[in-house]
Design a protein around this motif. Sequence first.
Motif, PDB file in Angstrom:
ATOM      1  N   TYR A 107      39.085  48.622  37.500  1.00 11.69           N
ATOM      2  CA  TYR A 107      38.032  47.695  37.068  1.00 11.69           C
ATOM      3  C   TYR A 107      37.467  48.130  35.714  1.00 11.69           C
ATOM      4  O   TYR A 107      37.288  47.305  34.816  1.00 11.69           O
ATOM      5  N   TYR A 116      32.118  36.770  34.853  1.00  9.80           N
ATOM      6  CA  TYR A 116      32.155  38.079  34.230  1.00  9.80           C
ATOM      7  C   TYR A 116      31.140  38.106  33.100  1.00  9.80           C
ATOM      8  O   TYR A 116      30.600  37.071  32.680  1.00  9.80           O
ATOM      9  N   TYR A 160      30.100  44.411  50.906  1.00  5.22           N
ATOM     10  CA  TYR A 160      29.329  45.306  50.036  1.00  5.22           C
ATOM     11  C   TYR A 160      28.706  46.428  50.863  1.00  5.22           C
ATOM     12  O   TYR A 160      28.717  47.600  50.459  1.00  5.22           O
ATOM     13  N   ASP A 200      44.628  39.403  39.616  1.00  2.61           N
ATOM     14  CA  ASP A 200      44.266  40.656  38.961  1.00  2.61           C
ATOM     15  C   ASP A 200      44.957  40.790  37.612  1.00  2.61           C
ATOM     16  O   ASP A 200      44.360  41.244  36.627  1.00  2.61           O
ATOM     17  N   VAL A 250      32.504  37.696  44.386  1.00  2.66           N
ATOM     18  CA  VAL A 250      33.864  38.122  44.722  1.00  2.66           C
ATOM     19  C   VAL A 250      33.913  38.728  46.119  1.00  2.66           C
ATOM     20  O   VAL A 250      34.897  38.558  46.846  1.00  2.66           O
ATOM     21  N   ASP A 300      28.549  44.263  40.528  1.00  2.00           N
ATOM     22  CA  ASP A 300      29.079  43.153  39.738  1.00  2.00           C
ATOM     23  C   ASP A 300      29.866  42.184  40.614  1.00  2.00           C
ATOM     24  O   ASP A 300      29.739  40.962  40.480  1.00  2.00           O
ATOM     25  N   LYS A 301      30.674  42.721  41.531  1.00  2.00           N
ATOM     26  CA  LYS A 301      31.456  41.855  42.420  1.00  2.00           C
ATOM     27  C   LYS A 301      30.563  41.083  43.380  1.00  2.00           C
ATOM     28  O   LYS A 301      30.835  39.918  43.697  1.00  2.00           O
ATOM     29  N   SER A 341      28.798  38.249  41.375  1.00  2.00           N
ATOM     30  CA  SER A 341      29.713  37.175  40.980  1.00  2.00           C
ATOM     31  C   SER A 341      30.345  36.465  42.174  1.00  2.00           C
ATOM     32  O   SER A 341      31.106  35.521  41.991  1.00  2.00           O
TER      33      SER A 341
END
Length: 392
Positions: free
Chosen positions: A149, A3, A90, A32, A84, A78-79, A82
């Motif tokens: 988020y 993050y 995506y 989460d 995720v 961002d995910k 990183s």
Amino acid sequence: MKYRDAKGAWRQRTCLVPKRLTSERSIRRYVDDWWGRLDRPSTKQHVSTEEKMHDAESGTFPHSGFTVVEMIRFMLDDKLTSGVIERSTYSKEMTTLRRVERHPIGAMDIDSVTEADCLEFFRHLIRDRGLCINSVRVSQLQLKSAYWYFLRERRTANNPMQFIKLFPKQRPVPNAVTRNESLAFFKAAGKLKEGSRYHAVVWLAFYTGMREAEIAALQWRNVDMETGYINVCQSIGKDDAHREVYNDTYLKTTKSRNTRIIPLNPILIDILRKRFQYQTIERNGVEPSAQTFVVGFPDDRYIRPQSIGVWWGRFSKNNNLTGNQGRRLKFHDIRHGFATNMLSEGADVNSVASIMGHSDPSITLSLYASPDTQAIKTAMNTAGLFSGFGAA
């Protein structure tokens, strides 16, 4: 998880998940919740909506300036960065984002969106776009995830999706290849040349229940014909969002991100041996290497899963193949039939779930186990054998 801190620098934290959590949903909920408490003081484990609004009025939550489209795109970028989500995920999310871009809600400031705006957007998808409930539910999940988020990142205090209930997921009855449809399936598959690419594709799907992307990614190093096992450890993902940078397909982990072992029956072993010999001929007498794809091309390239789907669509139509629901047989329906037939023949759910690559056996039951009239009749007759016990 990675993050960005307040200064924009990348940080990484590790979350230890308790052993008592076994399902993917409970683990995700735990992570989460942990993720939401990362940057909060230890004496303040929970921040209520009233406290968030107070923080917003006092300046803790500055005006974000993000539109709804920018918010969702920021979350997805961002995910992806990183790790995720996968590039294929995506790409699918960006396709879903286009629905928001085509609606006025996409240009609205995230702090001014109301619950009524969200509901109007979902009604538009159903009424004007004609989307099914499951497709609209995907947009609901995307919008809900983006707002949560931004709340965790302390970029907004507004969450119009907080009290909107998601549409229930509709699961259609699987259009499987069961005993009644097997004769037509075998007859059609028998027309394929032994050892050819699509001959191996069809029987790998029928005898293992593998997904088409997993079959396309299968290499000879993953096949052990001596001991009779296949190691399913990779798949092929589709990436339409980065075509200008990457190819539109790429090798990735399986859907569940787990490796699984599938036993081979003697029939399939014989089919794979013939495929190996056929590839040797295609390669001018040079045997396939460990890195060669089982159903790929002679130059060690893999076949795109979409090509398998297109070929199967023509093959199924030409041979008039249908499933037990009377619909045209899709390639994924072969997977439905594999699981359904195993369960109806008495295989335990945990074993079938392991072969199918499901993290939770309940997924196997809810997705692939369709009612079998003969199996139900047999079960009722068995129950009748014990009807005399316990009588007063």
